[in-house]
Motif scaffolding. Structure first.
Motif, PDB file in Angstrom:
ATOM      1  N   LEU A  11      10.765  78.473  -2.456  1.00 12.98           N
ATOM      2  CA  LEU A  11       9.506  77.716  -2.487  1.00 12.98           C
ATOM      3  C   LEU A  11       9.484  76.360  -3.454  1.00 12.98           C
ATOM      4  N   PHE A  12      10.011  76.732  -4.618  1.00 15.07           N
ATOM      5  CA  PHE A  12       9.786  75.788  -5.604  1.00 15.07           C
ATOM      6  C   PHE A  12      10.752  74.656  -5.305  1.00 15.07           C
ATOM      7  N   LEU A  13      12.151  74.897  -4.933  1.00 17.73           N
ATOM      8  CA  LEU A  13      13.286  74.196  -4.794  1.00 17.73           C
ATOM      9  C   LEU A  13      13.276  73.424  -3.607  1.00 17.73           C
ATOM     10  N   THR A  14      12.434  73.704  -2.615  1.00 17.63           N
ATOM     11  CA  THR A  14      12.330  73.263  -1.281  1.00 17.63           C
ATOM     12  C   THR A  14      12.007  71.748  -1.249  1.00 17.63           C
ATOM     13  N   PRO A  15      10.958  71.217  -1.865  1.00 20.87           N
ATOM     14  CA  PRO A  15      10.734  69.775  -1.809  1.00 20.87           C
ATOM     15  C   PRO A  15      11.861  69.152  -2.446  1.00 20.87           C
ATOM     16  N   ALA A  47       4.346  68.890  -5.413  1.00 21.54           N
ATOM     17  CA  ALA A  47       4.551  69.597  -4.002  1.00 21.54           C
ATOM     18  C   ALA A  47       5.144  71.032  -4.094  1.00 21.54           C
ATOM     19  N   ALA A  48       6.196  71.283  -5.320  1.00 25.13           N
ATOM     20  CA  ALA A  48       6.694  72.808  -5.563  1.00 25.13           C
ATOM     21  C   ALA A  48       5.585  73.564  -6.066  1.00 25.13           C
ATOM     22  N   VAL A  49       4.965  72.985  -6.927  1.00 24.20           N
ATOM     23  CA  VAL A  49       4.029  73.977  -7.299  1.00 24.20           C
ATOM     24  C   VAL A  49       2.920  74.531  -6.228  1.00 24.20           C
ATOM     25  N   LEU A  50       2.401  73.454  -5.515  1.00 25.57           N
ATOM     26  CA  LEU A  50       1.655  73.749  -4.624  1.00 25.57           C
ATOM     27  C   LEU A  50       1.951  74.923  -3.606  1.00 25.57           C
ATOM     28  N   LEU A  51       3.262  74.526  -3.137  1.00 21.85           N
ATOM     29  CA  LEU A  51       4.148  75.591  -2.151  1.00 21.85           C
ATOM     30  C   LEU A  51       4.232  76.968  -2.742  1.00 21.85           C
ATOM     31  N   MET A  52       4.445  76.964  -4.196  1.00 21.77           N
ATOM     32  CA  MET A  52       4.420  78.144  -5.216  1.00 21.77           C
ATOM     33  C   MET A  52       3.130  78.955  -4.849  1.00 21.77           C
ATOM     34  N   LEU A  53       2.152  78.223  -5.243  1.00 23.01           N
ATOM     35  CA  LEU A  53       0.775  78.674  -5.196  1.00 23.01           C
ATOM     36  C   LEU A  53       0.360  79.358  -3.733  1.00 23.01           C
TER      37      LEU A  53
END
Length: 87
Positions: A11-15, A47-53
């Motif tokens: 999830l972190f690497l996706t953006p 965006a990566a942090v939001l996806l992780m959360l």
């Protein structure tokens, strides 16, 4: 335990991967330093942090077990593997 960790890493690497694909598709140069400006990296990191959360919240809600429940480990019964579950 490794699955949730790998999920969060993905999830972190996706953006960053999506942005790299975008740069590749527009022929802007993925390895071009100007394409990865600090402002762009800040947005991608946010965006990566939001996806992780969101992933943490999803996993937390999905894996929820009621208070007082007991875990029954996986076992074999009549030659059939019964997966672990909560009672």
């Amino acid at each position: 335990m490794i699955r949730p960790i790998l999920t969060q890493i993905a999830l972190f690497l996706t953006p960053f991967a999506v942005y790299a694909l975008f740069l590749s598709a527009t022929r802007a140069g993925v390895l071009n330093v100007e394409s990865w400006s600090p402002k762009t990296l800040a947005w991608l990191t946010a965006a990566a942090v939001l996806l992780m959360l969101a992933g943490f919240v999803y996993l937390g809600l999905r894996e929820y077990q009621p208070a007082g429940s007991t875990y029954v480990p996986p076992h074999v019964k009549d030659g059939v593997l019964i997966p672990g579950h909560f009672k």
